[in-house]
Write a protein that holds these residues in place. Structure first.
Motif, PDB file in Angstrom:
ATOM      1  N   TRP A   1       0.837  -1.211   0.000  1.00 15.26           N
ATOM      2  CA  TRP A   1       0.000   0.000   0.000  1.00 15.26           C
ATOM      3  C   TRP A   1       0.872   1.262   0.000  1.00 15.26           C
ATOM      4  O   TRP A   1       0.581   2.231  -0.722  1.00 15.26           O
ATOM      5  N   LEU A   2       1.946   1.267   0.785  1.00 15.15           N
ATOM      6  CA  LEU A   2       2.851   2.414   0.806  1.00 15.15           C
ATOM      7  C   LEU A   2       3.550   2.595  -0.541  1.00 15.15           C
ATOM      8  O   LEU A   2       3.750   3.723  -1.006  1.00 15.15           O
ATOM      9  N   LEU A   3       3.918   1.480  -1.180  1.00 11.35           N
ATOM     10  CA  LEU A   3       4.521   1.583  -2.509  1.00 11.35           C
ATOM     11  C   LEU A   3       3.537   2.178  -3.516  1.00 11.35           C
ATOM     12  O   LEU A   3       3.922   2.987  -4.373  1.00 11.35           O
ATOM     13  N   GLY A   4       2.278   1.787  -3.408  1.00 12.00           N
ATOM     14  CA  GLY A   4       1.264   2.382  -4.276  1.00 12.00           C
ATOM     15  C   GLY A   4       1.080   3.865  -4.007  1.00 12.00           C
ATOM     16  O   GLY A   4       0.908   4.657  -4.945  1.00 12.00           O
ATOM     17  N   ARG A   5       1.130   4.247  -2.737  1.00  8.93           N
ATOM     18  CA  ARG A   5       1.031   5.678  -2.405  1.00  8.93           C
ATOM     19  C   ARG A   5       2.209   6.455  -2.987  1.00  8.93           C
ATOM     20  O   ARG A   5       2.044   7.562  -3.503  1.00  8.93           O
ATOM     21  N   TYR A   6       3.389   5.877  -2.901  1.00  7.48           N
ATOM     22  CA  TYR A   6       4.559   6.554  -3.462  1.00  7.48           C
ATOM     23  C   TYR A   6       4.435   6.687  -4.986  1.00  7.48           C
ATOM     24  O   TYR A   6       4.773   7.739  -5.551  1.00  7.48           O
ATOM     25  N   ARG A   7       3.959   5.634  -5.649  1.00  2.77           N
ATOM     26  CA  ARG A   7       3.787   5.727  -7.098  1.00  2.77           C
ATOM     27  C   ARG A   7       2.762   6.800  -7.450  1.00  2.77           C
ATOM     28  O   ARG A   7       2.929   7.541  -8.440  1.00  2.77           O
ATOM     29  N   ARG A   8       1.714   6.912  -6.658  1.00  2.00           N
ATOM     30  CA  ARG A   8       0.715   7.946  -6.927  1.00  2.00           C
ATOM     31  C   ARG A   8       1.329   9.339  -6.803  1.00  2.00           C
ATOM     32  O   ARG A   8       1.120  10.206  -7.654  1.00  2.00           O
ATOM     33  N   GLN A   9       2.095   9.563  -5.722  1.00  3.91           N
ATOM     34  CA  GLN A   9       2.713  10.870  -5.531  1.00  3.91           C
ATOM     35  C   GLN A   9       3.737  11.162  -6.629  1.00  3.91           C
ATOM     36  O   GLN A   9       3.840  12.301  -7.099  1.00  3.91           O
TER      37      GLN A   9
END
Length: 529
Positions: free
Chosen positions: A144-152
């Motif tokens: 989930w954190l990796l997905g958040r980083y990709r979004r940012q």
């Protein structure tokens, strides 16, 4: 035969169908579970994962929560091969699509909190709960954190392209403003030179208008010339006022000519001008910027006096100081005479002033490193005083650090968000793992005392007693594993182990089958060869 393309609706469903097939591969591989409940939980995963794939775009957090329930049924430790891939992929997609992090954090905290009673009731020990936390952290939170980083990061890229497009448009706008500003500067120069000349023409025509040596027709012609010069001055002022930009005070291009020439032309036009020079004769010649500024101060002051106080005496006083390395020029005109020659049309209209001449003059003096003061005198006239350096003077003050533009602030904010998200992606799981290991160490020190069965209670147990009656006298928590080397119980037996003492080198073994106690013994740790 030409193949017909798939409809757009079906093409939109193909990625979801492919994702569902990928998530179902681990279910097929682990379908032969040893217990019936686990097999049913694995079988229910096919429609549940299909539902999660359907809602992954609209409700991404619900898509993550759907496989959590059957995964806990298969294993209270959440570490199951059947749903690990689904939890990781859906957690990553939720991080990409969710705009707010708080709902996801509450959901993860709820799963962790629900694992405490689940592990306590099912396993009669809290050690599986620590495994659940590790699995939740590595298999759900980290993706989930990796997905958040990709979004940012994607937002940063979009922001960069948007800002690049905006900067390109702003550069074109700056070029257009530069051309307009240059035109305004040219117009300002035209106003300074032509306005001064027109004011002197009007002054000469006014002198001819009241000359008794001329006949009436020639005086009328002189009056018409004076009126035309005044009208031309006003129209010039209006045109320059339209062309001059709001942030443009005066043209930076220097004026040409000398102060003596200005005084001579003003006197030839009929103005009464007196000049006074005070100070050291051996003072150095002023630099170019100072000379141009002096010329402009005298020119603007004479022009204003001719326009607003025709017939009034004008005094020019120049003070040079070698000690202070400054030159001060003061141009003062008296009040406008009460009686003036009548206009040919009998009007008494006053000249129109745009008010921008002194503003531009102040900018010119500031650029030369000096200061300007202007205002009415106690006698009713007007005075303009400029103090300028003789040695070049200090450069005009500029802002120490220019204010960042809105585009630069937006880009910097996006970069800070990406750096913060990257730091969270690395630091938060690491900090959580460290805290978890510390908690496990503390629990390992204090938990052995919670699993010790009282010796008297053990002696009171009898073979054939119901399991509920045995568990009523036994501790709530049991050992998670028997001592090393303990033989496996026979098939169909369910054995629970309790500590004899806090050291757990020996344990009470209580085995049940058919809901009744069939073995109550003490087992010891055996060193395997």
């Amino acid at each position: 035969m030409r193949r017909r393309p798939l409809p757009a609706a079906w093409r939109g469903r193909l990625p979801g169908l492919a994702l569902w097939l990928i998530l179902c591969v681990p279910l097929v591989a682990t379908f032969d579970a040893p217990h019936a409940l686990q097999r049913w939980a694995t079988l229910a995963g096919f429609p549940l994962l299909g539902l999660a794939v359907l809602v992954r775009r609209r409700w991404p957090l619900a898509a993550v929560a759907i496989p959590v329930a059957p995964s806990l049924v298969v294993s209270e430790q959440l570490a199951t091969g059947a749903y690990s891939l689904a939890l990781a992929l859906l957690g990553y997609l939720a991080g990409v699509r969710m705009t707010r992090a708080q709902p996801a954090l509450w959901c993860f905290a709820g799963v962790a909190a629900a694992g405490v009673p689940l592990c306590a009731l099912v396993s009669r020990t809290l050690w599986p709960w620590f495994t659940l936390l590790v699995a939740l952290l590595l298999n759900v939170v980290l993706p989930w954190l990796l997905g958040r980083y990709r979004r940012q990061y994607a937002e940063l890229v979009r922001t960069g392209w948007r800002l690049a497009d905006r900067m390109e448009r702003e550069q074109r706008a700056v070029a257009d403003r530069t051309r307009l500003r240059e035109r305004a500067r040219i117009a300002g120069d035209m106003h300074d030179s032509l306005g001064h000349d027109l004011a002197l023409i009007a002054l000469r025509a006014g002198a001819l208008e009241v000359d008794p040596a001329l006949d009436a027709d020639r005086r009328a012609a002189a009056g018409a010339l004076r009126e035309a010069a005044g009208t031309a001055t006003e129209r010039l002022q209006e045109i320059i006022g339209v062309l001059r930009t709001d942030d443009e005070g005066a043209p930076p291009a220097p004026s040409t000519g000398s102060v003596s020439a200005l005084v001579r032309r003003a006197r030839e036009s009929g103005m009464t001008v007196t000049v006074e020079r005070v100070g050291d004769d051996d003072a150095p010649e002023p630099p170019a910027m100072t000379g141009h500024a002096l010329h402009r101060v005298v020119q603007e002051a004479l022009t204003n006096a001719a326009k607003h106080a025709p017939g009034a005496a004008v005094g020019i006083r120049t003070v040079r100081s070698t000690e202070r390395a400054t030159v001060t020029v003061t141009v003062t005109n008296g009040p406008r005479p009460v009686t003036r020659g009548p206009r040919p049309d009998g009007s008494a209209r006053d000249p129109v002033s745009g008010g921008s001449g002194l503003v531009g003059l102040d900018e010119r003096v500031r650029l030369a490193g000096g200061t300007l003061r202007s205002g009415p005198t106690p006698e009713g006239g007007f005075a303009v005083t400029a103090r300028l350096p003789l040695t070049g003077g200090p450069a005009p003050q500029a802002p120490a650090t220019p204010e960042p533009t809105a585009a630069a602030r937006e880009l910097a904010q996006a970069q800070r968000r990406v750096r913060r998200r990257l730091w969270q992606t690395v630091a938060l799981p690491s900090a959580a793992l460290v805290a978890l290991f510390v908690l496990m160490g503390v629990f390992a020190l204090v938990s052995p005392g919670w699993t010790v069965l009282d010796r008297a209670a053990f002696r009171s147990l009898r073979i054939g007693m119901p399991r509920a009656q045995v568990e009523s006298v036994a501790p709530f928590f049991a050992l998670d594993t028997p001592p090393d080397g303990t033989p496996k119980p026979p098939r169909g037996w369910s054995c629970t182990y309790y500590g004899v003492d806090a050291g757990t080198t020996s344990a009470y073994e209580l085995c049940f089958t058919g809901g009744r106690l069939v073995r109550a013994d003490i087992v010891h740790r055996r060193d395997t060869p």
